[in-house]
Design a protein around this motif. Structure first.
Motif, PDB file in Angstrom:
ATOM      1  N   THR A  54       0.815  -1.218   0.000  1.00 19.30           N
ATOM      2  CA  THR A  54       0.000   0.000   0.000  1.00 19.30           C
ATOM      3  C   THR A  54       0.849   1.269   0.000  1.00 19.30           C
ATOM      4  O   THR A  54       0.310   2.373  -0.044  1.00 19.30           O
ATOM      5  N   THR A  55       2.189   1.108   0.071  1.00 19.17           N
ATOM      6  CA  THR A  55       3.066   2.269   0.126  1.00 19.17           C
ATOM      7  C   THR A  55       3.055   3.008  -1.209  1.00 19.17           C
ATOM      8  O   THR A  55       3.234   2.405  -2.259  1.00 19.17           O
ATOM      9  N   ARG A  56       2.856   4.307  -1.158  1.00 15.74           N
ATOM     10  CA  ARG A  56       2.862   5.123  -2.371  1.00 15.74           C
ATOM     11  C   ARG A  56       4.220   5.821  -2.513  1.00 15.74           C
ATOM     12  O   ARG A  56       4.842   6.194  -1.541  1.00 15.74           O
ATOM     13  N   HIS A  57       4.652   6.007  -3.764  1.00 18.26           N
ATOM     14  CA  HIS A  57       5.857   6.773  -4.071  1.00 18.26           C
ATOM     15  C   HIS A  57       7.099   6.191  -3.391  1.00 18.26           C
ATOM     16  O   HIS A  57       7.970   6.940  -2.930  1.00 18.26           O
ATOM     17  N   ASP A  58       7.196   4.889  -3.316  1.00 18.31           N
ATOM     18  CA  ASP A  58       8.371   4.234  -2.729  1.00 18.31           C
ATOM     19  C   ASP A  58       8.495   2.841  -3.338  1.00 18.31           C
ATOM     20  O   ASP A  58       7.551   2.311  -3.921  1.00 18.31           O
ATOM     21  N   SER A  59       9.678   2.248  -3.206  1.00 18.24           N
ATOM     22  CA  SER A  59       9.911   0.910  -3.746  1.00 18.24           C
ATOM     23  C   SER A  59      11.029   0.235  -2.975  1.00 18.24           C
ATOM     24  O   SER A  59      11.795   0.897  -2.251  1.00 18.24           O
ATOM     25  N   ILE A  60      11.123  -1.079  -3.107  1.00 17.04           N
ATOM     26  CA  ILE A  60      12.221  -1.827  -2.484  1.00 17.04           C
ATOM     27  C   ILE A  60      13.557  -1.314  -3.004  1.00 17.04           C
ATOM     28  O   ILE A  60      14.530  -1.168  -2.241  1.00 17.04           O
ATOM     29  N   ARG A  61      13.605  -1.011  -4.302  1.00 20.65           N
ATOM     30  CA  ARG A  61      14.853  -0.485  -4.871  1.00 20.65           C
ATOM     31  C   ARG A  61      15.249   0.827  -4.190  1.00 20.65           C
ATOM     32  O   ARG A  61      16.422   1.054  -3.887  1.00 20.65           O
ATOM     33  N   ASP A  62      14.270   1.698  -3.935  1.00 16.55           N
ATOM     34  CA  ASP A  62      14.566   2.964  -3.259  1.00 16.55           C
ATOM     35  C   ASP A  62      15.044   2.739  -1.825  1.00 16.55           C
ATOM     36  O   ASP A  62      15.952   3.430  -1.349  1.00 16.55           O
ATOM     37  N   HIS A  63      14.422   1.785  -1.127  1.00 17.74           N
ATOM     38  CA  HIS A  63      14.831   1.484   0.250  1.00 17.74           C
ATOM     39  C   HIS A  63      16.268   0.969   0.277  1.00 17.74           C
ATOM     40  O   HIS A  63      17.079   1.386   1.118  1.00 17.74           O
TER      41      HIS A  63
END
Length: 552
Positions: A54-63
């Motif tokens: 449900t996270t918006r504007h984020d991704s595993i790659r960004d983390h």
């Protein structure tokens, strides 16, 4: 006592390890120095990072990218990727166990931004996240049959003919040294920021015991110089004001009520900005006044309570004086991605471990994730090793040696004040091995630690009672603190550059050519320590070869 798996440490990583080892059908003991609800996990307030569906504007790659960037190039990419990928499963598993994460207006798990990223990635329960997770895991461990042994202090690692066989402990109720035999061991005993006594957010029992024990057992410690200072703690007490405050919009201002820094930059940079501003003669405050009572009472109730109780200040109408304090340690016992160590059947997780995910600086919200992810993994790996392993005899010469050590402290004549010496150590480390460092300041700190080491032989119990003797524990902890402090300072002297939380005024630049590697410290003969710099792969190569031929 015989156990399949023994876990030392009752924070989130230890509780998770014990729970998963128990779920494998094994007899598991969880060793607690005192009350499990007094661990650093229990006072971690801000939240736990995860990229959810449900996270918006984020991704595993960004983390992953944010974590690697925050680590200043020292994180182990494979470990970071595994942890970040497993984060969502951890969150929903905790939720199923009963952790009541805060919700947004759509009913999804709420997330807030933390330092080092602009993404809303941090799941939370108001500003008491660590306490809620710790309590839930503790209840789950009791429910599933983990043997929880409070008031036992680990003293040493027992081996027989160079094979791991168990541990020695101090039983606090009668000051007796006992031994537990086990097939595998998980060390999850926390970090060492507590050695900065008087300038630390950690509990008084945070003294780096597990790392001192590991060093004496000739295990490798990695990156001990990297100590993270939390930028917002109460002056005088070190009480933590969570990063959640800045995530919800609190400002950092000076006596002119002017903002002078970016509140959501990484903790190392923010701490340096604050200390530099203080050295220029300014006072520094957290400003909550514009947030309003409704938001503060809903999302930051602990911050308001700590300000009232610790400083007599109502953050609704007044500025809160703050200063950086030692909070978290990125260094620890060297481990592989599967939490295994230099000693077969011995695993590490949590803050006492160097897991490779934080590098030179930890992002807020990643520590609780690391504790949960690697704690669970350590429990699984320890259970697997125990099922294949066997018991080895306890060498009772070690038990006798530890008993004589305890007796010498109990029965000897005291010549110094333990509380004064601990405060002096903390003050010296904060001044000379704190947010800013130089060769001369670190050399001064090391000289003082060596002086205290000589003096510590004159520390003995004034109170000779054996039942729950607080002095006895304090002296053991202090001597362990000195061992850890020496390793930390020597590592800081060896790294002649500035990287992450380690800032050298005499070497202000980052030197990737020489120091884009882990600082490894080992104990050789006697008390001699050796420091080397090693990359992630070189440390693991011979282990991989041995494992390959063993599998064949």
């Amino acid at each position: 006592m015989l156990y399949d798996v023994v876990v030392v440490g009752s924070g989130i990583s230890g509780l998770y390890a014990a729970l998963y080892a128990r779920r494998a059908g094994l007899n598991v003991a969880l060793i607690c120095k005192s009350n499990p609800l007094r661990t650093n996990s229990a006072v971690a307030s801000g939240g736990i990072n995860a990229v959810l569906k449900t996270t918006r504007h984020d991704s595993i790659r960004d983390h992953v990218a944010d974590t690697i960037k925050g680590s200043d190039k020292l994180a182990r990419l494979s470990a970071v990727s595994a942890m970040v990928t497993g984060a969502e499963e951890i969150i929903y598993e905790l939720q199923e166990m009963g952790v009541q994460f805060d919700r947004d207006n759509e009913g999804n798990i709420a997330q807030r931004p933390f330092g080092g990223t602009k993404a809303k990635r941090t799941c939370y329960i108001a500003d008491k996240t660590g306490a809620s997770i710790t309590q839930t895991l503790l209840v789950q461990c009791r429910r599933e049959g983990v043997s929880i042994l409070q008031n036992h202090v680990m003293l040493g690692i027992a081996t027989y003919k160079e094979k791991f066989s168990g541990i020695t402990l101090l039983r606090r109720r009668d000051s007796q040294v006992i031994a537990f035999a086990c097939k595998s061991l998980v060390l999850a005993g926390g970090g060492y920021a507590g050695i900065y006594r008087g300038h630390s957010t950690n509990s008084q029992e945070s003294s780096g015991d597990i790392l001192a024990i590991a060093l004496r057992a000739k295990m490798r410690l990695a990156n001990m110089e990297f100590v993270q200072f939390h930028p917002t703690t109460l002056i005088g007490s070190g009480t933590l004001i969570s990063e959640a405050a800045r995530g919800e919009g609190a400002y950092i201002v000076d006596e002119r009520e002017e903002r002078f820094t970016d509140e959501l930059q990484t903790r190392d940079k923010l701490s340096r900005d604050i200390v530099k501003h203080q050295l220029e003669g300014h006072r520094v405050y957290l400003d909550f006044r514009h947030l309003g009572e409704e938001l503060i009472d809903k999302k930051l109730p602990s911050a308001r309570k700590h300000a009232l109780n610790g400083a007599g200040i109502d953050i609704l109408t007044e500025l809160l004086p703050i200063t950086p304090s030692a909070h978290y340690t990125m260094g620890g016992i060297w481990s592989r991605n599967d939490t295994s160590t230099d000693i077969p059947n011995l695993f590490v997780c949590g803050e006492c471990a160097y897991s490779g995910v934080h590098g030179a600086n930890r992002l807020g919200g990643n520590s609780l994730l690391e504790a949960a992810y690697f704690g669970r993994l350590a429990g699984l790996e320890a259970a697997k090793a125990a099922k294949k392993g066997e018991y080895h005899p306890i060498d009772y010469a070690l038990v006798d040696k530890e008993s004589r050590y305890v007796e010498s402290i109990l029965e000897g004549e005291n010549r110094f004040n333990i509380n004064t010496m601990r405060r002096n150590l903390g003050n010296n480390l904060y001044t000379n091995a704190g947010v800013f460092r130089t060769h001369d300041s670190l050399a001064s700190a090391l000289e003082y630690v060596h002086y205290l080491m000589k003096m510590s032989s004159g520390l003995c119990c004034i109170n000779k009672e054996r039942s729950d003797n607080v002095e006895l524990l304090s002296i053991i902890e202090f001597r362990n603190s000195l061992t850890v402090a020496e390793a930390m300072i020597m590592s800081a002297l060896a790294r002649e550059e500035s990287r992450g939380s380690h800032y050298r005024n005499d070497f202000p630049q980052c030197d990737d050519k020489q120091y884009e590697a882990n600082t490894i410290i080992r104990r050789l003969a006697g008390t001699f320590l050796r420091i080397t710099f090693e990359g992630h792969l070189s440390s693991d190569w011979w282990h991989r070869i041995r494992e390959f031929f063993h599998a064949k």
